[in-house]
Write an enzyme that holds these catalytic residues in place. Structure first.
Site, PDB file in Angstrom:
ATOM      1  N   THR A 158       0.612  -1.341  -0.171  1.00  0.00           N
ATOM      2  CA  THR A 158       0.063  -0.121  -0.001  1.00  0.00           C
ATOM      3  C   THR A 158       0.759   1.201   0.065  1.00  0.00           C
ATOM      4  OG1 THR A 158      -1.448   1.168   1.448  1.00  0.00           O
ATOM      5  CG2 THR A 158      -0.201  -0.182   2.422  1.00  0.00           C
ATOM      6  N   ASP A 159       0.129   2.099  -0.526  1.00  0.00           N
ATOM      7  CA  ASP A 159       0.858   3.519  -0.439  1.00  0.00           C
ATOM      8  C   ASP A 159       1.210   4.290   0.978  1.00  0.00           C
ATOM      9  OD1 ASP A 159      -1.733   4.403  -0.069  1.00  0.00           O
ATOM     10  OD2 ASP A 159      -1.865   5.919  -1.578  1.00  0.00           O
ATOM     11  N   GLU A 160       0.468   3.614   1.911  1.00  0.00           N
ATOM     12  CA  GLU A 160       0.282   4.037   3.349  1.00  0.00           C
ATOM     13  C   GLU A 160       1.755   4.033   3.926  1.00  0.00           C
ATOM     14  OE1 GLU A 160      -3.089   3.482   5.469  1.00  0.00           O
ATOM     15  OE2 GLU A 160      -4.325   3.248   3.851  1.00  0.00           O
ATOM     16  N   LYS A 163       2.335  -3.215   7.274  1.00  0.00           N
ATOM     17  CA  LYS A 163       2.850  -3.544   5.900  1.00  0.00           C
ATOM     18  C   LYS A 163       4.153  -3.318   5.481  1.00  0.00           C
ATOM     19  CE  LYS A 163       0.031  -4.781   3.186  1.00  0.00           C
ATOM     20  NZ  LYS A 163      -0.341  -5.909   2.529  1.00  0.00           N
ATOM     21  N   TYR A 220      -1.286  -0.409  11.034  1.00  0.00           N
ATOM     22  CA  TYR A 220      -1.670  -1.128   9.707  1.00  0.00           C
ATOM     23  C   TYR A 220      -0.529  -0.839   8.792  1.00  0.00           C
ATOM     24  CZ  TYR A 220      -3.084  -1.537   4.968  1.00  0.00           C
ATOM     25  OH  TYR A 220      -3.365  -1.915   3.319  1.00  0.00           O
TER      26      TYR A 220
HETATM   27  P1  NAD Z   1      -9.811  -7.389   2.531  1.00  0.00           P
HETATM   28  O1  NAD Z   1      -9.674  -7.018   4.002  1.00  0.00           O
HETATM   29  O2  NAD Z   1     -11.021  -7.008   1.904  1.00  0.00           O
HETATM   30  O3  NAD Z   1      -9.529  -8.855   2.607  1.00  0.00           O
HETATM   31  C1  NAD Z   1      -8.458  -9.141   3.012  1.00  0.00           C
HETATM   32  C2  NAD Z   1      -8.732 -10.856   2.862  1.00  0.00           C
HETATM   33  O4  NAD Z   1      -7.511 -11.744   3.600  1.00  0.00           O
HETATM   34  C3  NAD Z   1      -9.953 -11.569   3.449  1.00  0.00           C
HETATM   35  O5  NAD Z   1     -10.518 -12.483   2.533  1.00  0.00           O
HETATM   36  C4  NAD Z   1      -9.480 -12.330   4.797  1.00  0.00           C
HETATM   37  O6  NAD Z   1     -10.280 -13.482   5.049  1.00  0.00           O
HETATM   38  C5  NAD Z   1      -8.134 -12.828   4.191  1.00  0.00           C
HETATM   39  N1  NAD Z   1      -7.121 -13.016   5.489  1.00  0.00           N
HETATM   40  C6  NAD Z   1      -6.983 -12.300   6.227  1.00  0.00           C
HETATM   41  N2  NAD Z   1      -6.015 -12.774   7.086  1.00  0.00           N
HETATM   42  C7  NAD Z   1      -5.733 -13.876   6.892  1.00  0.00           C
HETATM   43  C8  NAD Z   1      -5.020 -14.930   7.260  1.00  0.00           C
HETATM   44  N3  NAD Z   1      -4.418 -14.801   8.442  1.00  0.00           N
HETATM   45  N4  NAD Z   1      -4.637 -16.309   6.463  1.00  0.00           N
HETATM   46  C9  NAD Z   1      -5.539 -16.186   5.259  1.00  0.00           C
HETATM   47  N5  NAD Z   1      -6.427 -15.340   4.788  1.00  0.00           N
HETATM   48  C10 NAD Z   1      -6.483 -14.347   5.490  1.00  0.00           C
HETATM   49  O7  NAD Z   1      -8.545  -6.525   1.818  1.00  0.00           O
HETATM   50  P2  NAD Z   1      -8.375  -5.850   0.552  1.00  0.00           P
HETATM   51  O8  NAD Z   1      -8.913  -4.363   0.791  1.00  0.00           O
HETATM   52  O9  NAD Z   1      -8.868  -6.529  -0.463  1.00  0.00           O
HETATM   53  O10 NAD Z   1      -6.632  -5.815   0.476  1.00  0.00           O
HETATM   54  C11 NAD Z   1      -6.039  -6.836  -0.176  1.00  0.00           C
HETATM   55  C12 NAD Z   1      -4.665  -6.402  -0.019  1.00  0.00           C
HETATM   56  O11 NAD Z   1      -4.361  -5.211  -0.603  1.00  0.00           O
HETATM   57  C13 NAD Z   1      -4.244  -6.248   1.418  1.00  0.00           C
HETATM   58  O12 NAD Z   1      -2.808  -6.844   1.601  1.00  0.00           O
HETATM   59  C14 NAD Z   1      -3.885  -4.618   1.426  1.00  0.00           C
HETATM   60  O13 NAD Z   1      -2.737  -4.159   2.595  1.00  0.00           O
HETATM   61  C15 NAD Z   1      -3.694  -4.298   0.343  1.00  0.00           C
HETATM   62  N6  NAD Z   1      -4.002  -3.053  -0.149  1.00  0.00           N
HETATM   63  C16 NAD Z   1      -5.202  -2.623  -0.044  1.00  0.00           C
HETATM   64  C17 NAD Z   1      -5.949  -1.418  -0.461  1.00  0.00           C
HETATM   65  C18 NAD Z   1      -7.211  -0.803  -0.482  1.00  0.00           C
HETATM   66  O14 NAD Z   1      -7.826   0.158  -0.623  1.00  0.00           O
HETATM   67  N7  NAD Z   1      -8.298  -1.702  -0.145  1.00  0.00           N
HETATM   68  C19 NAD Z   1      -4.952  -0.423  -0.972  1.00  0.00           C
HETATM   69  C20 NAD Z   1      -3.646  -0.553  -1.167  1.00  0.00           C
HETATM   70  C21 NAD Z   1      -3.231  -2.143  -0.550  1.00  0.00           C
HETATM   71  P1  TYD Z   2     -10.321   4.358   4.602  1.00  0.00           P
HETATM   72  O1  TYD Z   2     -11.227   3.803   3.464  1.00  0.00           O
HETATM   73  O2  TYD Z   2     -10.321   3.669   5.684  1.00  0.00           O
HETATM   74  O3  TYD Z   2      -8.828   4.057   3.830  1.00  0.00           O
HETATM   75  P2  TYD Z   2      -7.142   4.640   4.649  1.00  0.00           P
HETATM   76  O4  TYD Z   2      -7.507   4.973   5.685  1.00  0.00           O
HETATM   77  O5  TYD Z   2      -6.513   3.423   4.298  1.00  0.00           O
HETATM   78  O6  TYD Z   2      -6.987   5.595   3.481  1.00  0.00           O
HETATM   79  O7  TYD Z   2     -10.352   5.989   4.462  1.00  0.00           O
HETATM   80  C1  TYD Z   2     -10.339   6.643   3.490  1.00  0.00           C
HETATM   81  C2  TYD Z   2     -10.234   8.230   3.719  1.00  0.00           C
HETATM   82  O8  TYD Z   2     -11.523   8.456   4.595  1.00  0.00           O
HETATM   83  C3  TYD Z   2      -9.208   8.187   5.250  1.00  0.00           C
HETATM   84  O9  TYD Z   2      -8.548   9.691   5.078  1.00  0.00           O
HETATM   85  C4  TYD Z   2     -10.263   8.175   6.410  1.00  0.00           C
HETATM   86  C5  TYD Z   2     -11.649   8.846   5.850  1.00  0.00           C
HETATM   87  N1  TYD Z   2     -12.611   8.209   6.352  1.00  0.00           N
HETATM   88  C6  TYD Z   2     -13.679   8.985   6.943  1.00  0.00           C
HETATM   89  O10 TYD Z   2     -13.360  10.245   7.007  1.00  0.00           O
HETATM   90  N2  TYD Z   2     -14.714   8.165   7.589  1.00  0.00           N
HETATM   91  C7  TYD Z   2     -14.763   6.985   7.659  1.00  0.00           C
HETATM   92  O11 TYD Z   2     -15.847   6.624   8.277  1.00  0.00           O
HETATM   93  C8  TYD Z   2     -13.994   6.259   6.964  1.00  0.00           C
HETATM   94  C9  TYD Z   2     -13.995   4.916   7.241  1.00  0.00           C
HETATM   95  C10 TYD Z   2     -12.866   6.947   6.660  1.00  0.00           C
END
Ligand code: NAD
Ligand code: TYD
Length: 337
Positions: free
Chosen positions: A123-125, A151, A147
């Site tokens: 992630t960019d975070e 990562k 988090y």
């Molecule tokens: P999500 O929370 O929707 O899904 C996570 C999945 O991982 C779930 O299906 C869960 O059951 C599985 N999981 C969790 N712990 C586990 C374990 N111990 N063993 C096996 N399976 C397990 O997540 P997402 O939003 O789809 O994100 C997927 C990946 O992308 C993550 O690594 C996250 O850090 C990265 N990512 C997400 C975003 C975003 O905006 N959602 C952005 C950048 C990077």
């Molecule tokens: P989020 O989807 O939790 O992603 P991340 O924190 O990983 O960037 O949140 C996106 C942005 O929205 C973040 O700046 C936090 C803000 N946010 C709110 O203002 N209200 C909310 O209820 C949530 C979940 C996020």
């Protein structure tokens, strides 16, 4: 090619699996997923009868089960993680276990079985807040939430396996995703589903935090490209498509949904809330990627998806885990002091 996808029942993983199976008729996928609160078999119910797909319920920390699957595959795409910043503020333990130790188990197993390609989805975070300019792949990591720190630790581990063992791993760092099948605790689906229920959307702090929004279908295309063409040892940023402040995004979504702005309710800020993320994606573009969807179209399609899939998200919102989480969430100010 047979690919081990971890976390494929989640948001991005399920979109990735659907993309891979529909665009590569010679690929097979085995999905290793523990099915946590965020893992939902319904996300892939359309693949139930697909002979090129299988789900194995397992924890990535379970080395024996991981080994059993690793012996069958040529590549790994690793999504499994605890992913919600707000939950990491309430309890970071599971984040360290899954995101750091779980990644270590996968790396060891993949190395032992001679896996040819390992894509670590990050992630960019991990870069931390970027007040100006854009984060580049070689920038120092300054994660600010538990988090992001977990990562970043996993990114470092992956890199160390390349340097130490020549293990063919690639790290990807994407910006905030949105799209179908995103669990309704994240900003975009929470905003859309609350609006449909005429419930307020809790906007943290002044709402001027800036995020770089990426449509999940463009993300999975980038991952597919990196899986095929990414150079081992490299890091690829994925994003740079649409930057905006949280308040602006909330207003835009409500306008598109025909809902009043009075649904935006300011709440105390998230502790350690990063002010701005921005990615430089020149490296990925040089590999041949560009987004297929405009932000406007992607946002409209996402609204339509949540409107047409009310049973999918309303079930999740009624779930005990979801209710318990929201009882705790806004006690942050107490938790953080
Ligand atoms: P999500 O929370 O929707 O899904 C996570 C999945 O991982 C779930 O299906 C869960 O059951 C599985 N999981 C969790 N712990 C586990 C374990 N111990 N063993 C096996 N399976 C397990 O997540 P997402 O939003 O789809 O994100 C997927 C990946 O992308 C993550 O690594 C996250 O850090 C990265 N990512 C997400 C975003 C975003 O905006 N959602 C952005 C950048 C990077
Ligand atoms: P989020 O989807 O939790 O992603 P991340 O924190 O990983 O960037 O949140 C996106 C942005 O929205 C973040 O700046 C936090 C803000 N946010 C709110 O203002 N209200 C909310 O209820 C949530 C979940 C996020």
């Amino acid at each position: 090619m047979k690919i081990l996808v971890t976390g494929g029942l989640g948001f991005i993983g399920s979109n990735f699996i659907r993309h891979i199976l529909s665009s590569h008729s010679d690929h097979q996928v085995v999905n290793l997923d523990k099915k946590t609160y965020a893992g939902n078999p319904e996300n892939l119910k359309d693949l139930k009868k697909n002979s090129r797909y299988a789900w194995v319920r397992a924890d990535i920390l379970d080395r024996k089960k991981v080994d059993r699957l690793m012996g069958q595959v040529q590549a790994v795409v690793h999504f499994a993680a605890q992913t919600h910043v707000d939950r990491s503020i309430l309890d970071s333990g599971e984040f360290v276990r899954t995101n750091v130790l779980g990644t270590q188990v996968l790396l060891e197993s993949a190395r032992a079985y001679g896996v040819k390609r390992f894509v670590h989805v990050s992630t960019d975070e991990v870069y931390g807040s970027k007040p100006e300019g854009e984060s580049k792949e070689e920038d120092m990591l300054l994660p600010n939430s538990p988090y992001a720190a977990s990562k970043a630790a996993s990114d470092h581990l992956v890199r160390s396996y390349f340097v130490t063992y020549g293990f063919p791993a690639v790290v990807t760092r994407s910006s905030n995703n949105f799209g179908p099948y995103q669990y309704p605790e994240k900003a975009v689906p929470l905003l859309m589903t609350n609006a449909m229920q005429d419930k307020p959307y809790p906007l943290y702090g002044d709402g001027l935090q800036v995020r770089d929004w990426l449509y999940v279908l463009d993300h999975v295309r980038a991952l597919d490209l990196i899986l095929e063409k990414g150079r081992p040892g490299e890091i690829y940023n994925i994003g740079g498509t649409h930057s905006c402040a949280n308040l602006e995004l909330a207003r835009q979504v409500l306008r598109l949904m025909g809902k009043p702005e009075t649904l935006i309710q300011k709440v105390p800020d998230r502790p350690g809330h990063d002010r701005r993320y921005a990615l430089n994606c020149d490296k990925l573009r040089a590999l041949g990627w560009k987004p297929e969807f405009s932000f406007d179209k992607a946002l409209r399609d996402t609204i339509t998806w949540y409107q047409q899939n009310k049973s999918w998200w309303s079930k999740l919102k009624k779930d005990k885990d979801y209710q318990t989480y929201y009882e705790k969430q806004y006690k942050w100010t107490v938790v953080s002091r």
